[in-house]
Write an enzyme that holds these catalytic residues in place. Structure first.
Site, short mmCIF file in Angstrom:
data_model
loop_
_atom_site.label_atom_id
_atom_site.label_comp_id
_atom_site.label_asym_id
_atom_site.label_seq_id
_atom_site.Cartn_x
_atom_site.Cartn_y
_atom_site.Cartn_z
CB VAL A 91 -1.02 -0.03 1.27
CG1 VAL A 91 -2.04 -1.00 1.08
CG2 VAL A 91 -0.25 0.06 2.54
CG HIS A 114 -3.54 -6.06 -0.56
ND1 HIS A 114 -2.38 -6.84 0.10
CD2 HIS A 114 -4.61 -7.13 -1.00
CE1 HIS A 114 -3.11 -8.28 -0.22
NE2 HIS A 114 -4.15 -8.25 -0.92
CB THR A 185 4.51 -11.78 -1.71
OG1 THR A 185 3.53 -12.15 -1.05
CG2 THR A 185 4.94 -12.44 -2.79
P1 OAD Z 1 4.70 -10.58 4.34
O1 OAD Z 1 5.21 -10.09 5.62
O2 OAD Z 1 3.58 -11.89 4.73
O3 OAD Z 1 6.12 -11.56 3.71
C1 OAD Z 1 6.98 -10.75 3.31
C2 OAD Z 1 7.93 -11.77 2.65
O4 OAD Z 1 9.24 -11.00 2.17
C3 OAD Z 1 8.34 -12.92 3.41
O5 OAD Z 1 8.34 -14.13 2.46
C4 OAD Z 1 9.92 -12.59 3.49
O6 OAD Z 1 10.65 -13.92 3.44
C5 OAD Z 1 10.13 -11.80 2.22
N1 OAD Z 1 11.19 -10.82 2.35
C6 OAD Z 1 11.78 -10.41 3.49
N2 OAD Z 1 12.87 -9.50 3.31
C7 OAD Z 1 13.01 -9.31 1.92
C8 OAD Z 1 13.91 -8.70 1.00
N3 OAD Z 1 14.58 -8.12 1.23
N4 OAD Z 1 13.65 -9.20 -0.26
C9 OAD Z 1 12.82 -10.22 -0.78
N5 OAD Z 1 11.84 -10.86 0.17
C10 OAD Z 1 11.96 -10.51 1.40
O7 OAD Z 1 4.23 -9.66 3.26
P2 OAD Z 1 3.02 -9.79 2.13
O8 OAD Z 1 3.34 -11.22 1.51
O9 OAD Z 1 3.18 -8.69 1.31
O10 OAD Z 1 -2.60 -7.28 3.36
O11 OAD Z 1 1.85 -10.02 2.96
C11 OAD Z 1 0.77 -9.96 2.13
C12 OAD Z 1 -0.41 -9.40 2.77
O12 OAD Z 1 -0.68 -9.66 4.17
C13 OAD Z 1 -0.12 -7.53 2.89
O13 OAD Z 1 -0.41 -6.96 1.79
C14 OAD Z 1 -1.15 -7.47 4.12
C15 OAD Z 1 -0.59 -8.34 4.96
O14 OAD Z 1 -1.73 -8.68 5.93
C16 OAD Z 1 -3.31 -6.38 3.95
O15 OAD Z 1 -3.30 -5.85 4.67
C17 OAD Z 1 -4.77 -6.72 3.22
#
Ligand code: OAD
Length: 245
Positions: A91, A114, A185
């Protein structure tokens, strides 16, 4: 110019190297906070002050943050690929602020599935606005109907915006992608995995960039277990230079 069709899907990990916490990672929001108290319509009904405090804090942090090499590499791919769409779960505005040779990632090439944290919208009517300046301490009220305003993001238990889904589906219907990149993600939402898998053509690449394994990993043709800011610039250079041979 890359004569190909590209879909990029990103999550909070892509903004991690800009100093923005993820949700489920180490020090992630959902490690310390209960999403039911901050990111649901019921939370907003019960305690709008607490919800706004959290979003105001996040907006402030984002205003001070800068796009990182992962955002810039994606902006480069957007500017270079013949056909391009970014679907981000983020976001924040870091994708939009990233530039490649002075060119922004155009809004028509990006879907914020989102929502947008800088949008403030009415909880009662259709009024909405974008608030980039520092927030007031009070909960904003709608100038049209007087109801409480809320952040323009999708909360747990809410539907995705059907117009934004249409934009993603429209892109998928136009044809298979040569490259699908999914970066930063946990891919916990079924639609993220589904869009990535459906988008990739028979001979296309499905590249996951994430230090950790996710539900998408089993479908990926390549897994890059590195931070996005490290992996993406090189990957984009190789995609762009491959096709110019
Ligand atoms: P998450 O916090 O669930 O996941 C972050 C991901 O990024 C994890 O798989 C980490 O391993 C990875 N990660 C961390 N640091 C990194 C880096 N430097 N480079 C690459 N990867 C890295 O976040 P999202 O998957 O975005 O939704 O979460 C999805 C949704 O859940 C969000 O949009 C939000 C949340 O609740 C809503 O608010 C509706």
């Amino acid at each position: 110019m890359f004569n190909g069709r590209v879909l990029v899907i990103t999550g909070a990990g892509v903004s991690a190297e800009s100093g923005i916490p993820t949700f489920r990672g180490k020090d992630g929001y959902w490690r310390n906070w209960d999403p039911a108290k901050l990111a649901t319509p019921t939370a907003f009904q019960n305690d709008p002050d607490l919800v706004w405090e959290w979003y105001r804090e996040r907006r402030k942090q984002l205003r001070a943050a800068q796009p990182n090499p992962a955002h810039e590499a994606i902006a480069r791919l957007a500017a270079t690929a013949e056909e391009f769409l970014l679907v981000t779960q983020n976001v924040d505005d870091l994708h939009a602020r990233a530039k490649w040779e002075g060119t922004d990632l155009l809004p028509e090439k990006m879907v914020q599935i989102h929502g947008d944290i800088f949008v403030t919208r009415c909880s009662g009517c259709e009024f909405s606005r974008r608030d980039l300046r520092e927030d007031e301490k009070e909960i904003p009220k709608c100038p049209d109907c007087g109801a409480l305003m809320r952040p323009g993001v999708v909360w747990f238990g809410e539907q995705l915006d059907s117009r934004e889904i249409e934009r993603v589906e429209g892109y998928l219907h136009q044809g298979p992608c040569d490259a699908v990149i999914v970066a930063g993600t946990t891919a916990l939402f079924g639609y993220i995995v589904e869009w990535a898998v459906r988008a990739v053509g028979e001979s296309g690449r499905l590249i996951e960039i994430n230090p950790e394994e996710t539900p998408l990993s089993q479908f990926a043709t390549e897994q890059i277990r590195e931070p996005a800011g490290v992996a993406l610039p090189g990957l984009v250079t190789s995609i762009v230079s491959d096709s110019s041979r």
